[in-house]
Design a protein around this motif. Structure first.
Motif, PDB file in Angstrom:
ATOM      1  N   LEU A  90      45.406 118.385  67.747  1.00 61.61           N
ATOM      2  CA  LEU A  90      46.133 117.116  68.929  1.00 61.61           C
ATOM      3  C   LEU A  90      45.538 116.388  69.784  1.00 61.61           C
ATOM      4  N   ARG A  91      44.608 117.395  70.576  1.00 60.19           N
ATOM      5  CA  ARG A  91      43.484 116.178  70.933  1.00 60.19           C
ATOM      6  C   ARG A  91      42.908 115.645  70.439  1.00 60.19           C
ATOM      7  N   LYS A  92      42.735 115.598  68.978  1.00 59.78           N
ATOM      8  CA  LYS A  92      41.687 114.437  68.239  1.00 59.78           C
ATOM      9  C   LYS A  92      42.193 113.370  68.021  1.00 59.78           C
ATOM     10  N   GLU A  93      43.896 113.945  67.565  1.00 57.56           N
ATOM     11  CA  GLU A  93      44.942 112.741  67.255  1.00 57.56           C
ATOM     12  C   GLU A  93      45.558 111.688  67.988  1.00 57.56           C
ATOM     13  N   ILE A  94      45.257 112.587  69.485  1.00 52.80           N
ATOM     14  CA  ILE A  94      45.316 111.165  70.269  1.00 52.80           C
ATOM     15  C   ILE A  94      44.525 110.036  70.817  1.00 52.80           C
ATOM     16  N   VAL A  95      42.878 110.947  71.051  1.00 52.55           N
ATOM     17  CA  VAL A  95      41.921 110.185  71.073  1.00 52.55           C
ATOM     18  C   VAL A  95      41.825 108.823  70.055  1.00 52.55           C
ATOM     19  N   SER A  96      42.066 109.430  68.124  1.00 53.67           N
ATOM     20  CA  SER A  96      41.967 108.692  67.745  1.00 53.67           C
ATOM     21  C   SER A  96      42.986 107.759  67.539  1.00 53.67           C
ATOM     22  N   THR A  97      44.221 108.463  67.748  1.00 56.41           N
ATOM     23  CA  THR A  97      45.090 107.255  67.994  1.00 56.41           C
ATOM     24  C   THR A  97      45.383 105.999  69.407  1.00 56.41           C
ATOM     25  N   ALA A  98      44.984 106.456  70.215  1.00 54.15           N
ATOM     26  CA  ALA A  98      43.745 105.162  71.826  1.00 54.15           C
ATOM     27  C   ALA A  98      43.127 104.406  70.303  1.00 54.15           C
ATOM     28  N   GLU A  99      42.526 105.112  70.347  1.00 53.52           N
ATOM     29  CA  GLU A  99      40.505 103.999  69.690  1.00 53.52           C
ATOM     30  C   GLU A  99      41.731 102.984  68.723  1.00 53.52           C
ATOM     31  N   SER A 100      43.014 103.509  68.171  1.00 52.97           N
ATOM     32  CA  SER A 100      42.771 102.003  66.752  1.00 52.97           C
ATOM     33  C   SER A 100      44.326 100.877  67.859  1.00 52.97           C
ATOM     34  N   PHE A 101      44.202 101.198  69.238  1.00 56.00           N
ATOM     35  CA  PHE A 101      44.458 100.226  70.077  1.00 56.00           C
ATOM     36  C   PHE A 101      43.610  99.260  70.733  1.00 56.00           C
ATOM     37  N   ILE A 102      42.233 100.034  70.273  1.00 61.34           N
ATOM     38  CA  ILE A 102      41.336  98.754  71.693  1.00 61.34           C
ATOM     39  C   ILE A 102      41.194  97.693  70.414  1.00 61.34           C
ATOM     40  N   GLY A 103      40.915  96.447  71.489  1.00 62.84           N
ATOM     41  CA  GLY A 103      40.902  95.172  71.363  1.00 62.84           C
ATOM     42  C   GLY A 103      42.299  94.259  71.237  1.00 62.84           C
ATOM     43  N   THR A 104      43.239  95.596  71.926  1.00 62.64           N
ATOM     44  CA  THR A 104      44.737  94.344  71.703  1.00 62.64           C
ATOM     45  C   THR A 104      44.490  94.247  73.518  1.00 62.64           C
ATOM     46  N   GLY A 105      45.427  93.243  73.746  1.00 59.51           N
ATOM     47  CA  GLY A 105      45.397  92.688  74.625  1.00 59.51           C
ATOM     48  C   GLY A 105      46.370  93.253  75.574  1.00 59.51           C
ATOM     49  N   TYR A 106      46.239  92.345  76.939  1.00 60.34           N
ATOM     50  CA  TYR A 106      46.834  93.242  78.308  1.00 60.34           C
ATOM     51  C   TYR A 106      47.861  92.716  78.600  1.00 60.34           C
ATOM     52  N   GLN A 107      48.898  93.086  79.234  1.00 65.82           N
ATOM     53  CA  GLN A 107      49.995  91.709  79.957  1.00 65.82           C
ATOM     54  C   GLN A 107      50.828  92.872  81.263  1.00 65.82           C
ATOM     55  N   TRP A 108      51.103  93.185  81.685  1.00 68.36           N
ATOM     56  CA  TRP A 108      51.493  94.272  82.701  1.00 68.36           C
ATOM     57  C   TRP A 108      52.934  94.182  82.331  1.00 68.36           C
ATOM     58  N   GLY A 109      53.663  95.705  82.039  1.00 63.25           N
ATOM     59  CA  GLY A 109      54.387  96.049  82.112  1.00 63.25           C
ATOM     60  C   GLY A 109      54.827  95.774  80.341  1.00 63.25           C
ATOM     61  N   GLY A 110      54.080  95.622  79.332  1.00 61.08           N
ATOM     62  CA  GLY A 110      54.165  95.203  78.428  1.00 61.08           C
ATOM     63  C   GLY A 110      54.134  96.654  77.369  1.00 61.08           C
ATOM     64  N   GLN A 111      54.889  97.052  75.990  1.00 62.52           N
ATOM     65  CA  GLN A 111      54.919  98.402  76.046  1.00 62.52           C
ATOM     66  C   GLN A 111      54.716  98.393  74.259  1.00 62.52           C
ATOM     67  N   SER A 112      54.867  96.781  74.123  1.00 63.52           N
ATOM     68  CA  SER A 112      54.635  97.018  72.354  1.00 63.52           C
ATOM     69  C   SER A 112      52.952  95.751  72.513  1.00 63.52           C
ATOM     70  N   PRO A 113      52.856  96.240  71.613  1.00 61.44           N
ATOM     71  CA  PRO A 113      51.152  95.549  71.197  1.00 61.44           C
ATOM     72  C   PRO A 113      51.209  93.896  71.070  1.00 61.44           C
ATOM     73  N   GLU A 114      51.421  93.280  70.354  1.00 60.24           N
ATOM     74  CA  GLU A 114      51.674  92.382  70.511  1.00 60.24           C
ATOM     75  C   GLU A 114      52.119  91.520  71.718  1.00 60.24           C
ATOM     76  N   GLU A 115      52.680  92.479  73.016  1.00 60.16           N
ATOM     77  CA  GLU A 115      53.113  91.724  74.140  1.00 60.16           C
ATOM     78  C   GLU A 115      51.698  92.036  74.757  1.00 60.16           C
ATOM     79  N   GLY A 116      51.027  93.300  74.168  1.00 57.78           N
ATOM     80  CA  GLY A 116      49.945  93.900  75.683  1.00 57.78           C
ATOM     81  C   GLY A 116      50.148  95.326  75.655  1.00 57.78           C
ATOM     82  N   PHE A 117      49.568  96.133  76.090  1.00 56.14           N
ATOM     83  CA  PHE A 117      50.140  97.143  77.227  1.00 56.14           C
ATOM     84  C   PHE A 117      49.497  96.659  78.078  1.00 56.14           C
ATOM     85  N   ASP A 118      50.687  97.607  79.747  1.00 56.97           N
ATOM     86  CA  ASP A 118      49.833  97.425  80.524  1.00 56.97           C
ATOM     87  C   ASP A 118      49.121  99.300  80.403  1.00 56.97           C
TER      88      ASP A 118
END
Length: 212
Positions: A90-118
Motif C-alpha cells: 500500500l505504501r508503494k502504491e501511495i508513492v506511485s500515485t503521487a508520482e503520477s501527478f509530478i509536473g501538475t501546476g499549483y493553485q491554492w485551494g485547488g483539488q483537481s489537476p486542471e486547476e492545480g493542487f494545493d
C-alpha cells in the motif's frame, strides 16, 4: 472509501483534463491519473452503495458528460489488498500515485489537476485513489495522524512544515523514501520531489504523521 466511478482511458492527458473540467462544471470533484498501462483515467465519487454509484454515473452518462464507466468497489482499492500483500505494498502504491501527478501546476485551494493542487489537496487525492480518506487541510491532517519520528518515516507518510510566520502547520508533502518527499511547493510551481534535508524545509519541519 466507498464506491467510486472510473471513466476514460486516454493516451492524451488533455482529454482527461477536459473530462475533469466537464465534471467540475457539474460540481463533481474528479481526479485524473496515469495507471500502470500508461493511459490516463478519471475517477470520482465516494458512494455508500453500488446502486448509488450506478445512479450517479447513469445520470452523467445520459447527460452526455461521460461514456462507458466502471464502478470501483471498496475491495478494488490498494488498502483492501493489504491482507494479501502487506502494508508495504500500500505504501508503494501511495508513492506511485503521487508520482503520477509530478509536473501538475499549483493553485491554492485547488483539488483537481486542471486547476492545480494545493499541498493538502494533493494528499487528499492520492489517498482517495488508494481507498483512504483524509481531512481537507494540512492542519487537520496533522492533527488526525499518528506521530512518526523523522528517522522512522516510511513511504506514504505525510510530512508537515510551518511555512508561514505564525509557525503553525501550513504545508504538507508525501514522504517517498530516501529523504525525499513529493509536494505542491507553491503558486506557479509544479508538483515535484524535494529533500527533507534541504535547509529551507529542514528548518521549517514540524513532524511526520502516518495513517496506515
Amino acid at each position: 472509501m466507498g464506491y467510486s466511478i472510473q471513466v476514460g482511458a486516454f493516451s492524451d492527458v488533455h482529454k482527461a483534463i477536459r473530462l475533469v473540467e466537464a465534471l467540475d462544471r457539474r460540481s463533481v470533484t474528479a481526479y485524473y491519473f496515469r495507471d500502470s498501462s500508461g493511459l490516463f483515467k478519471v475517477r470520482f465519487g465516494d458512494f455508500p452503495t453500488v446502486e448509488e454509484a450506478h445512479t450517479a454515473a447513469d445520470t452523467l452518462a445520459h447527460a452526455g458528460v461521460i461514456g462507458a464507466f466502471q464502478v470501483i468497489r471498496p475491495e478494488d482499492y490498494a488498502i483492501a489488498k493489504t491482507r494479501l500483500y502487506g502494508i508495504s505494498c500500500l505504501r508503494k502504491e501511495i508513492v506511485s500515485t503521487a508520482e503520477s501527478f509530478i509536473g501538475t501546476g499549483y493553485q491554492w485551494g485547488g483539488q483537481s489537476p486542471e486547476e492545480g493542487f494545493d499541498c493538502s489537496g494533493l494528499a487528499v487525492a492520492v489517498y482517495q485513489l488508494n481507498g483512504l480518506n483524509l481531512p481537507r487541510t494540512s492542519r487537520e491532517q496533522y492533527l488526525a495522524g499518528a506521530p512518526v519520528k523523522r528517522g522512522r518515516l516510511d513511504k506514504g507518510d505525510l510530512v508537515f512544515f510551518a511555512i508561514k510566520k505564525d509557525k503553525r502547520v501550513s504545508h504538507v508533502g508525501l514522504y517517498a523514501g530516501q529523504g525525499r518527499f513529493i509536494h505542491a511547493p507553491g503558486r506557479g510551481k509544479p508538483i515535484r520531489y524535494d529533500l527533507l534535508e534541504h535547509t529551507y524545509y529542514s528548518s521549517r519541519y514540524v513532524g511526520g504523521r502516518t495513517y496506515l
